[in-house]
Design an enzyme around this catalytic site. Structure first.
Site, short mmCIF file in Angstrom:
data_model
loop_
_atom_site.label_atom_id
_atom_site.label_comp_id
_atom_site.label_asym_id
_atom_site.label_seq_id
_atom_site.Cartn_x
_atom_site.Cartn_y
_atom_site.Cartn_z
CG ASP A 18 -3.66 3.38 -2.79
OD1 ASP A 18 -3.85 4.05 -1.84
OD2 ASP A 18 -3.89 2.78 -2.92
NE ARG A 28 -11.78 7.60 -0.56
CZ ARG A 28 -10.09 7.21 -0.56
NH1 ARG A 28 -9.13 6.99 -1.18
NH2 ARG A 28 -9.75 7.29 0.89
CB SER A 74 -7.05 4.08 4.48
OG SER A 74 -6.80 3.27 3.36
CG HIS A 94 -2.16 1.41 1.16
ND1 HIS A 94 -2.75 0.85 2.70
CD2 HIS A 94 -2.77 1.54 0.25
CE1 HIS A 94 -3.79 2.55 2.46
NE2 HIS A 94 -3.80 2.61 1.37
P1 GTP Z 1 -6.14 6.81 0.63
O1 GTP Z 1 -6.54 7.58 -0.70
O2 GTP Z 1 -7.04 7.07 1.83
O3 GTP Z 1 -5.21 6.40 0.72
O4 GTP Z 1 -6.32 7.98 1.57
P2 GTP Z 1 -3.63 9.01 1.44
O5 GTP Z 1 -3.25 7.99 1.92
O6 GTP Z 1 -4.10 8.75 -0.35
O7 GTP Z 1 -4.64 10.27 1.57
P3 GTP Z 1 -4.43 11.66 1.21
O8 GTP Z 1 -3.19 11.96 0.29
O9 GTP Z 1 -6.35 11.64 0.23
O10 GTP Z 1 -4.88 12.71 2.20
C1 GTP Z 1 -5.57 12.62 3.71
C2 GTP Z 1 -6.12 13.62 4.10
O11 GTP Z 1 -4.51 13.72 4.54
C3 GTP Z 1 -6.32 14.94 3.40
O12 GTP Z 1 -7.63 15.72 4.15
C4 GTP Z 1 -4.91 15.71 3.18
O13 GTP Z 1 -5.71 17.05 3.30
C5 GTP Z 1 -4.69 15.09 4.42
N1 GTP Z 1 -3.31 15.71 4.81
C6 GTP Z 1 -2.45 14.85 3.65
N2 GTP Z 1 -1.16 15.51 4.00
C7 GTP Z 1 -0.67 15.95 4.52
C8 GTP Z 1 0.30 17.01 5.25
O14 GTP Z 1 2.09 16.91 4.96
N3 GTP Z 1 -0.32 17.15 6.51
C9 GTP Z 1 -1.23 17.66 6.87
N4 GTP Z 1 -1.24 17.85 8.35
N5 GTP Z 1 -2.39 17.01 5.98
C10 GTP Z 1 -1.73 16.41 5.01
C1 SPV Z 2 -8.05 3.29 0.84
O1 SPV Z 2 -8.57 3.12 1.55
O2 SPV Z 2 -7.01 3.36 1.26
C2 SPV Z 2 -8.57 3.46 -0.99
C3 SPV Z 2 -9.59 4.02 -0.94
O3 SPV Z 2 -7.23 4.14 -1.20
S1 SPV Z 2 -10.71 2.62 -1.30
O4 SPV Z 2 -10.29 1.93 -2.98
O5 SPV Z 2 -11.91 2.10 -1.14
O6 SPV Z 2 -9.92 1.77 -0.91
MN MN Z 3 -5.14 3.89 -0.33
#
Ligand code: GTP
Ligand code: SPV
Ligand code: MN
Length: 590
Positions: free
Chosen positions: A277, A374, A252, A230
């Site tokens: 991802d 999303r 996530s 992941h």
């Molecule tokens: P999945 O798609 O679920 O796997 O999530 P992800 O790990 O790709 O997370 P994503 O980058 O979408 O960020 C998720 C949340 O964390 C969002 O609300 C962002 O604004 C917040 N976020 C991401 N990077 C940072 C960071 O460096 N600092 C802070 N404070 N928040 C962050």
């Molecule tokens: C996660 O939850 O880590 C995602 C979204 O990237 S899902 O495809 O729903 O798993």
């Molecule tokens: Mn993910």
């Protein structure tokens, strides 16, 4: 002569009884047809599956609202069906495969009646890659087909790869009646088969993603000697133009997509996107670890995405390129017909429908967009796409980063002195839960390698597999932990995050390239503050020190929590992990 593929599709049709079977070619024309069907014929919860958005400001955008009970992965309804329970491990819900199939057969009997069964051939990974896999998913809802077209490589190349072989990954999906009591996501690793019913959402329904590319693929990797992870994959370019490739595992909704698209706050540095991802990691003939991204799209969290946090993602979403881009469960600005979410640039629009389609009342404290709303967009729209994205070999990895959301205790960055201690760092990673799965938000849980909900077999064996992979690598990547989320006494994040995370990445590649020393601590190696490029940041020294403070009492509590987590695995826990646990306990307790 019918091929094994045709035979399998025929058998599934006999069970689910669709009125029509349609074989997808993955073309843009087909996507347009499916959007029309979703706008005019198919319904979810009495509403059309798709609505067109404002194409002047968002050239390829369409809107989708899922059923209000179906807005995130449902880990409690997700099962891994190995023949014996111990192979699934304490980290998975388990059901006997025969029992699971009987249950699913009963739920699936006639479930596609009156609907179309779409047959989607796709590959995870570039079709020419020795590491890619050919797959088939069946579904009965246009949203899933259009999403899979964005997220995978769909079409003829997958059919060619399958040919007359029996060796393809199978996915059977039906949106069913969306009753959570009749919702299951079942995995059969021995047959590389995923069977999902009752959900149309993300990781529950796009079976190439978490179900195959992590749960099933992790089992394949265990057998075949590779890792399904992941993880983000990025290339970090320094001012001289050298690119260092790095992967990062964060649970996530903990910042992977943001990291993958990072716009550097340091002049001369640049981040190139390969994946946001999932990474498949193979040991190369050169003794290095090589990564490919099996996916072709980004399924990212909308709230918090803006020109100030993630400008490259905003550019990706507004690009007039790949057709289409989807927005799921965001709010809708009814004056302009644009998607909206908390954190988007500009003020709050006057007239919004919330993610359930009701007029949104600003004075109430509810969110207009669902916290797990999303976007789904092709990675090829990204202005930061790495030129290596389609390289069938992938890219060689010099560092692996692991992290989670920890408001206390865990330092901004810390390096493990060697592979075994790095694997233990990954094993003991904890994170506060987020809205990406349907459970209580903000509770600390251990999430080794950010894989707790995604490892398709006993995690003790998975830890052993990581240790074994390390022994095969003559040039192993260095392993680091990061934490962007440490808070001060007022409950504010100390570290600015986002584009400023490049400052941490710079230290990581400086360590990889032996440019700087590090300070030894009981938990690993941390930066000398002079080696962190902090120019332009306005963080008082005391606060910075806080980011690296080692709170021994906090660590004692952490160690007992880690011990409790590890004890679930009993005698299956590998010796290397026990050794590292003992070392850490001794270091902290003296
Ligand atoms: P999945 O798609 O679920 O796997 O999530 P992800 O790990 O790709 O997370 P994503 O980058 O979408 O960020 C998720 C949340 O964390 C969002 O609300 C962002 O604004 C917040 N976020 C991401 N990077 C940072 C960071 O460096 N600092 C802070 N404070 N928040 C962050
Ligand atoms: C996660 O939850 O880590 C995602 C979204 O990237 S899902 O495809 O729903 O798993
Ligand atoms: Mn993910």
């Amino acid at each position: 002569m019918t091929t094994p593929l045709e035979k399998w599709v025929d058998e599934q049709a006999k069970l689910t009884r669709p009125k029509k079977i349609y074989w997808c070619d993955g073309s843009e024309k087909e996507a347009k047809m499916l959007l029309d069907i979703g706008m005019n014929e198919e319904k979810i919860n009495g509403q059309p599956v798709f609505e067109a958005l404002n194409h002047k400001n968002w050239p390829k955008a369409y809107y989708h609202r899922s059923h209000p009970s179906d807005v995130a992965r449902t880990e409690q309804l997700t099962f891994v069906c190995h023949k014996d329970k111990d192979t699934a491990g304490p980290n998975n819900n388990w059901m006997d495969p025969d029992e699971a199939k009987a249950k699913m057969r009963q739920l699936s009997e006639g479930c596609m009646k009156g609907r179309t069964m779409y047959v989607m051939p796709y590959t995870m990974g570039h079709p020419d890659s020795p590491y890619s896999k050919a797959c088939i998913q069946l579904t009965d809802i246009s949203y899933v087909v259009v999403s899979m077209r964005i997220m995978t490589r769909m079409g003829k190349s997958a059919l060619d790869k399958i040919g007359k072989s029996e060796n393809f990954v199978k996915g059977l999906h039906s949106i069913g009646d969306l009753d959570p009591n009749r919702r299951f996501i079942m995995h059969f690793p021995e047959e590389s088969f995923v069977w999902s019913i009752g959900s149309g959402y993300g990781g529950n329904a796009l079976l190439g993603k978490k179900c195959f590319s992590l749960r099933i693929a992790s089992c394949q990797g265990h057998k075949e000697g590779w890792l399904a992870e992941h993880m983000v994959i990025i290339g970090i370019e320094d001012p001289k133009g050298n690119v260092t490739y790095v992967t990062a595992a964060l649970p996530s909704a903990c910042g992977k997509t943001n990291l993958a698209m990072l716009e550097s706050a340091l002049p001369g540095y640049k981040v190139w996107t390969l994946g946001d991802d999932i990474a498949w990691l193979n040991v190369g003939e050169d003794g290095r670890l090589w990564a490919i991204n099996p996916e072709a799209g980004l399924f990212g969290v909308a709230p918090g995405t803006s020109m100030s946090t993630n400008p490259n993602m905003m550019r990706t979403l507004k690009a007039d390129k790949f057709f289409p881009t989807l927005f799921t469960n965001t709010a809708l600005n009814t004056d302009t017909n644009e998607p909206w979410w908390e954190g988007l640039d500009g003020g709050v629009p006057g007239n919004l429908l919330d993610w359930q389609g009701a007029n949104w009342d600003k004075s109430k404290s509810t969110k207009a967009a669902h916290p797990n709303s999303r976007f789904t967009v092709s990675i090829t729209n990204s202005p930061t796409l790495s030129k290596e994205f389609n390289n069938p070999k992938g890219v060689p990895i010099s560092a692996i980063i692991l992290g989670g959301k920890r408001t206390q205790l865990i330092p901004l960055v810390c390096e493990a002195p060697d592979w075994q201690s790095g694997v233990f760092t990954a094993v003991r990673t904890g994170s506060e839960t987020t809205a990406a799965a349907a459970h209580q938000v903000g509770v600390l849980r251990r999430d080794p390698m950010a894989m707790l909900p995604f490892c398709g077999y006993n995690m003790a064996d998975y830890f052993a597999h990581w240790l074994k992979i390390g022994k095969k690598l003559t040039h192993p990547p260095k392993i680091f932990s990061v934490n962007w989320f440490r808070m001060d006494d007022e409950g504010k994040y100390i570290w600015p995050g986002f584009g400023d995370n490049i400052r941490v990445l710079k230290w990581v590649i400086d360590r990889v390239n032996n440019k700087v020393d590090a300070k030894e601590t009981p938990i690993g190696l941390i930066p000398h503050l002079k080696d962190l490029s902090l120019e332009g940041l306005n963080i008082p020294h005391a606060k910075l020190a806080r980011l690296f403070e080692i709170d021994k009492d906090g660590w004692k509590a952490e160690i007992s929590d880690i011990e409790k987590f590890l004890s679930q695995f009993g005698s299956r826990l590998p010796e290397g992990i026990k050794e590292e646990f003992k070392k850490l306990s001794e270091e902290i307790c003296i």
